[in-house]
Design a protein around this motif. Structure first.
Motif, PDB file in Angstrom:
ATOM      1  N   LEU A  95       0.855  -1.177   0.000  1.00 48.24           N
ATOM      2  CA  LEU A  95       0.000   0.000   0.000  1.00 48.24           C
ATOM      3  C   LEU A  95       0.898   1.236   0.000  1.00 48.24           C
ATOM      4  CD1 LEU A  95      -2.701   1.515   0.282  1.00 48.24           C
ATOM      5  CD2 LEU A  95      -2.478   1.250   2.773  1.00 48.24           C
ATOM      6  N   TYR A  96       0.801   2.029  -1.057  1.00 49.18           N
ATOM      7  CA  TYR A  96       1.558   3.270  -1.150  1.00 49.18           C
ATOM      8  C   TYR A  96       0.704   4.407  -0.595  1.00 49.18           C
ATOM      9  CZ  TYR A  96       4.955   0.931  -4.129  1.00 49.18           C
ATOM     10  OH  TYR A  96       5.919   0.071  -4.602  1.00 49.18           O
ATOM     11  N   LEU A  97       1.264   5.184   0.333  1.00 51.62           N
ATOM     12  CA  LEU A  97       0.581   6.326   0.918  1.00 51.62           C
ATOM     13  C   LEU A  97       1.389   7.584   0.605  1.00 51.62           C
ATOM     14  CD1 LEU A  97      -0.451   4.865   4.398  1.00 51.62           C
ATOM     15  CD2 LEU A  97      -1.857   5.083   2.326  1.00 51.62           C
ATOM     16  N   LEU A  98       0.769   8.539  -0.075  1.00 50.50           N
ATOM     17  CA  LEU A  98       1.476   9.725  -0.570  1.00 50.50           C
ATOM     18  C   LEU A  98       1.131  10.955   0.272  1.00 50.50           C
ATOM     19  CD1 LEU A  98       0.919   9.192  -4.413  1.00 50.50           C
ATOM     20  CD2 LEU A  98       2.626   8.147  -2.887  1.00 50.50           C
ATOM     21  N   HIS A  99       2.140  11.755   0.557  1.00 47.88           N
ATOM     22  CA  HIS A  99       1.954  12.929   1.412  1.00 47.88           C
ATOM     23  C   HIS A  99       1.521  14.146   0.614  1.00 47.88           C
ATOM     24  CE1 HIS A  99       5.700  15.068   0.272  1.00 47.88           C
ATOM     25  NE2 HIS A  99       6.284  13.887   0.232  1.00 47.88           N
ATOM     26  N   GLY A 100       1.135  15.196   1.337  1.00 46.59           N
ATOM     27  CA  GLY A 100       0.646  16.408   0.716  1.00 46.59           C
ATOM     28  C   GLY A 100       1.703  17.478   0.581  1.00 46.59           C
ATOM     29  N   MET A 127       5.791   4.749   2.058  1.00 43.99           N
ATOM     30  CA  MET A 127       5.476   6.182   2.063  1.00 43.99           C
ATOM     31  C   MET A 127       6.652   6.938   1.452  1.00 43.99           C
ATOM     32  SD  MET A 127       3.923   5.896   5.911  1.00 43.99           S
ATOM     33  CE  MET A 127       5.009   4.481   6.170  1.00 43.99           C
ATOM     34  N   PRO A 128       6.665   7.083   0.124  1.00 48.42           N
ATOM     35  CA  PRO A 128       7.815   7.684  -0.557  1.00 48.42           C
ATOM     36  C   PRO A 128       7.805   9.209  -0.499  1.00 48.42           C
ATOM     37  CG  PRO A 128       6.171   7.040  -2.158  1.00 48.42           C
ATOM     38  CD  PRO A 128       5.655   6.584  -0.816  1.00 48.42           C
ATOM     39  N   ASP A 129       8.977   9.783  -0.596  1.00 44.44           N
ATOM     40  CA  ASP A 129       9.117  11.222  -0.648  1.00 44.44           C
ATOM     41  C   ASP A 129       8.603  11.740  -1.989  1.00 44.44           C
ATOM     42  OD1 ASP A 129      10.178  13.746   0.408  1.00 44.44           O
ATOM     43  OD2 ASP A 129      11.601  13.596  -1.249  1.00 44.44           O
ATOM     44  N   GLY A 165       3.727  -8.078  -6.813  1.00 44.10           N
ATOM     45  CA  GLY A 165       3.349  -7.091  -7.820  1.00 44.10           C
ATOM     46  C   GLY A 165       1.993  -6.463  -7.567  1.00 44.10           C
ATOM     47  N   VAL A 166       1.374  -6.763  -6.427  1.00 42.63           N
ATOM     48  CA  VAL A 166       0.053  -6.210  -6.109  1.00 42.63           C
ATOM     49  C   VAL A 166       0.237  -4.915  -5.332  1.00 42.63           C
ATOM     50  CG1 VAL A 166      -2.131  -6.621  -4.917  1.00 42.63           C
ATOM     51  CG2 VAL A 166      -0.958  -8.513  -6.068  1.00 42.63           C
ATOM     52  N   ARG A 167      -0.311  -3.809  -5.875  1.00 41.91           N
ATOM     53  CA  ARG A 167      -0.108  -2.497  -5.260  1.00 41.91           C
ATOM     54  C   ARG A 167      -1.400  -1.697  -5.295  1.00 41.91           C
ATOM     55  NH1 ARG A 167       3.641  -2.055  -9.774  1.00 41.91           N
ATOM     56  NH2 ARG A 167       5.511  -3.285  -9.318  1.00 41.91           N
ATOM     57  N   ALA A 168      -1.645  -0.943  -4.219  1.00 42.79           N
ATOM     58  CA  ALA A 168      -2.720   0.048  -4.186  1.00 42.79           C
ATOM     59  C   ALA A 168      -2.106   1.364  -3.729  1.00 42.79           C
ATOM     60  CB  ALA A 168      -3.841  -0.383  -3.250  1.00 42.79           C
ATOM     61  N   VAL A 169      -2.777   2.484  -4.048  1.00 42.83           N
ATOM     62  CA  VAL A 169      -2.212   3.787  -3.732  1.00 42.83           C
ATOM     63  C   VAL A 169      -3.287   4.711  -3.198  1.00 42.83           C
ATOM     64  CG1 VAL A 169      -2.543   4.645  -6.099  1.00 42.83           C
ATOM     65  CG2 VAL A 169      -0.784   5.687  -4.637  1.00 42.83           C
ATOM     66  N   THR A 174      -2.009  17.047  -2.492  1.00 46.74           N
ATOM     67  CA  THR A 174      -1.222  16.775  -3.695  1.00 46.74           C
ATOM     68  C   THR A 174      -0.882  15.292  -3.814  1.00 46.74           C
ATOM     69  OG1 THR A 174       0.785  17.380  -2.479  1.00 46.74           O
ATOM     70  CG2 THR A 174      -0.221  19.094  -3.847  1.00 46.74           C
ATOM     71  N   GLY A 175      -0.884  14.576  -2.694  1.00 53.24           N
ATOM     72  CA  GLY A 175      -0.715  13.133  -2.748  1.00 53.24           C
ATOM     73  C   GLY A 175      -1.937  12.446  -3.330  1.00 53.24           C
ATOM     74  N   GLY A 176      -3.127  13.037  -3.090  1.00 47.32           N
ATOM     75  CA  GLY A 176      -4.338  12.541  -3.722  1.00 47.32           C
ATOM     76  C   GLY A 176      -4.268  12.748  -5.225  1.00 47.32           C
ATOM     77  N   TYR A 177      -3.717  13.907  -5.632  1.00 43.30           N
ATOM     78  CA  TYR A 177      -3.434  14.112  -7.058  1.00 43.30           C
ATOM     79  C   TYR A 177      -2.547  12.990  -7.577  1.00 43.30           C
ATOM     80  CZ  TYR A 177      -0.633  15.364 -11.044  1.00 43.30           C
ATOM     81  OH  TYR A 177       0.022  15.286 -12.254  1.00 43.30           O
ATOM     82  N   GLY A 178      -1.440  12.724  -6.842  1.00 46.34           N
ATOM     83  CA  GLY A 178      -0.498  11.708  -7.289  1.00 46.34           C
ATOM     84  C   GLY A 178      -1.125  10.340  -7.417  1.00 46.34           C
ATOM     85  N   ALA A 179      -1.989   9.976  -6.465  1.00 50.98           N
ATOM     86  CA  ALA A 179      -2.627   8.667  -6.502  1.00 50.98           C
ATOM     87  C   ALA A 179      -3.432   8.491  -7.784  1.00 50.98           C
ATOM     88  CB  ALA A 179      -3.510   8.476  -5.276  1.00 50.98           C
ATOM     89  N   MET A 180      -4.250   9.485  -8.120  1.00 45.58           N
ATOM     90  CA  MET A 180      -5.090   9.371  -9.313  1.00 45.58           C
ATOM     91  C   MET A 180      -4.292   9.575 -10.594  1.00 45.58           C
ATOM     92  SD  MET A 180      -8.037   8.394  -8.485  1.00 45.58           S
ATOM     93  CE  MET A 180      -8.879   8.143  -6.919  1.00 45.58           C
ATOM     94  N   ALA A 181      -3.324  10.487 -10.581  1.00 47.66           N
ATOM     95  CA  ALA A 181      -2.508  10.702 -11.771  1.00 47.66           C
ATOM     96  C   ALA A 181      -1.674   9.466 -12.091  1.00 47.66           C
ATOM     97  CB  ALA A 181      -1.601  11.919 -11.574  1.00 47.66           C
ATOM     98  N   HIS A 182      -1.055   8.875 -11.086  1.00 47.17           N
ATOM     99  CA  HIS A 182      -0.260   7.656 -11.307  1.00 47.17           C
ATOM    100  C   HIS A 182      -1.128   6.540 -11.879  1.00 47.17           C
ATOM    101  CE1 HIS A 182       3.096   9.499  -9.501  1.00 47.17           C
ATOM    102  NE2 HIS A 182       3.077   8.969  -8.293  1.00 47.17           N
ATOM    103  N   ALA A 183      -2.275   6.310 -11.241  1.00 39.84           N
ATOM    104  CA  ALA A 183      -3.129   5.200 -11.669  1.00 39.84           C
ATOM    105  C   ALA A 183      -3.706   5.451 -13.060  1.00 39.84           C
ATOM    106  CB  ALA A 183      -4.259   5.005 -10.656  1.00 39.84           C
TER     107      ALA A 183
END
Length: 329
Positions: A95-100, A127-129, A165-169, A174-183
């Protein structure tokens, strides 16, 4: 501070180690697992692997990643499964969690109980930078946080941490942006995506100015992200979740946003930010509806752009994320 042993006691010189009276088997097992993790990562670091790991708590580690995409090393915080050391042949979903914006990779452990929440659940939390702006994109004038988060981090986790290879984000702001933009830009990369108060239509009224302000606040040129919103409209479109929404077909989605000032409590700055993103979120989900792409939404009255609301939204989205990761709720 030195540790002083009470008078008349000494460490046992021989005989098997027995857990102290009153400690449960579960407590002992946790301590043993933590010790095993510390020994494991102490060994890999000293062996000269292409990274450095620092243990933050029993299951949490900060890893420094040498990133060609960024041109420098950058951190990712990991929460490992409780049985990671005891199951050396097992692989785990991530599970990838992205910060704001104006935050960092420590925010999820600082602002939420994510370590306690995931205890006993068989997954890795990464939780990547995303840099000081928290916008994990391909910057026109510099770093490529998209490649860092979508290629370099997964490669590290697969190689050194037995990630499957199973991943969710999921992400906030701005991390919410990243989640949808990446997917959206990389269909199939994630089994689910969730956004909490994310920037989901970068060209909605007022949003380009907000994005420019986020970049400028970090003493960076706004043009260094995607260029000018008008002159470089094609670039802005390429990185706009709304414009790329077709790539989300088949991916379980969760989107939440508050109305902010309308129905708010009077905390004007976070409520104003939330209000600004309200039309952006509706614009995004409206396009999903036109495309026939299902999405679970929670649009609520009031609210602010803060963790006070995002923590509850993560909990609400967990059943979807867990199902996509192959985990029980």
């Amino acid at each position: 501070m030195p540790c002083h042993r009470p008078a008349g006691t000494s460490p046992s010189a021989d005989g098997p180690h027995r857990p102290p009276v009153g400690l449960s088997r579960r407590t002992v097992a946790r301590a043993t697992a933590a010790t095993g993790l510390a020994a494991l990562f102490g060994a890999t670091v000293s062996a000269g692997r292409a990274r450095a790991a620092t243990q933050v708590s029993a299951r949490t580690f900060d890893v420094s990643v040498s990133s060609p995409a960024l041109g420098h090393s950058a951190p990712v915080r990991l929460i490992l499964p409780s049985d990671f050391a005891a199951q050396p042949a097992r692989t785990y979903p991530v599970l990838y969690l992205l910060h704001g914006a104006h935050d960092d990779y420590t925010s999820w452990t600082r602002e939420t109980d994510i370590e306690a929440f995931t205890e006993g659940r068989d997954l890795i939390v990464a939780m990547p930078d995303a840099g000081p702006t928290g916008i994990p994109s391909v910057w026109r004038g510099g770093p490529d946080y998209e490649t860092f988060q979508l290629r370099e981090i997964p490669a590290l986790l697969a190689r050194d941490y037995r990630a499957s290879g199973v991943r969710a984000v999921a992400g906030v702001s701005t991390g919410g942006y990243g989640a949808m933009a990446h997917a959206a830009r990389h269909p199939g990369a994630f089994t689910a995506a969730a956004s909490y108060s994310g920037i989901l239509d970068t060209t909605a009224p007022g949003v380009p100015s907000l994005v420019d302000a986020i970049v400028a606040r970090e003493s960076l040129s706004p043009l260094s992200l995607w260029g000018n919103p008008l002159l470089d409209a094609l670039t802005w479109r390429v990185f706009n979740p709304r414009a790329q929404a077709g790539g989300l077909r088949g991916t379980p989605l969760y989107v939440s946003n508050g109305s902010g000032v309308v129905g708010g409590s009077g905390d004007w700055l976070p409520e104003a930010l939330e209000s600004l993103l309200w039309p952006s979120a509706h614009s995004f989900t409206g396009v999903l509806a036109l495309l026939g792409i299902p999405v679970t939404t929670h649009f609520y009255s009031g609210g602010g752009h803060s963790w006070a609301y995002w923590k509850g939204e993560f909990t609400a989205s967990w059943p979807m994320l867990a199902g996509a990761l192959g985990l029980p709720e």
